[in-house]
Motif scaffolding. Structure first.
Motif: not given
Length: 189
Positions: A17-20, A59-63, A68-73
């Motif tokens: 949620i924070d990353a998003f 998901w690896d949040y260190s990267r 990833l968000l682009r691909k999902i979108t």
């Protein structure tokens, strides 16, 4: 033991949620670029959020998660595009695919904010064609008649029909540009 697993899942979900939220404007921009029409942009962002959080433990949040968000979108937008495009009249879809889209790709030109605007413009332009020209367009694009078939049914030479269809496509492109210019001007005033 199950409390530890639940706590880990909750922690991953909170991270997701924070990353998003950190990348919300980026996702919103990608949704704007890929949405089949602007009214679906927020639905695409919402569904991207759900997909992203649903798989939060993967998901690896260190990267950097922007790719990833682009691909999902983009995947979510493709689902919406498929549903939206499927509901258009067959005639508008075929003309758009065969006449308008290749022109846009070959010229690498944007003619409006999104496909919905262009399809609305195309539909309006088709309605303005004289009846005999509209019949020719419908026979070729919707009746699956070849130029040879049209030659037999109209009594015109195949070369004449080809030239006429080329002129019709050019006229439709110009009509779409004019229609969108008028729409843009009306939206701004």
């Amino acid at each position: 033991m199950s409390n530890t697993t639940d706590d880990q899942e909750d922690g991953k979900r909170e991270q997701a949620i924070d990353a998003f939220l950190t990348n919300y404007h980026y996702v919103e921009n990608v949704a704007y670029q890929t949405a089949p029409c602007s009214s679906l942009q927020h639905d695409i962002v919402h569904d991207t959020f759900i997909e992203f959080v649903k798989k939060s433990n993967q998901w690896d949040y260190s990267r950097n998660i922007k790719p990833l968000l682009r691909k999902i979108t983009e995947i979510v937008a493709l689902r919406y595009r498929y549903k939206w495009f499927r509901n258009l009249p067959e005639s508008v879809r075929q003309i758009y695919e065969n006449a308008v889209l290749p022109y846009l790709e070959s010229e690498n030109q944007k003619m409006g904010d999104n496909e919905n605007d262009r399809l609305s413009a195309l539909d309006s332009c088709l309605k303005k064609l004289p009846p005999h020209i509209r019949q020719l367009v419908e026979a070729y694009y919707f009746g699956d008649q070849s130029f040879a078939d049209l030659e037999k049914s109209t009594g015109q030479k195949e070369s004449t029909i080809r030239k006429t269809m080329c002129r019709i496509r050019n006229a439709l492109r110009e009509c779409i540009v004019r229609f969108q210019s008028i729409q843009t001007w009306e939206d701004e005033t």
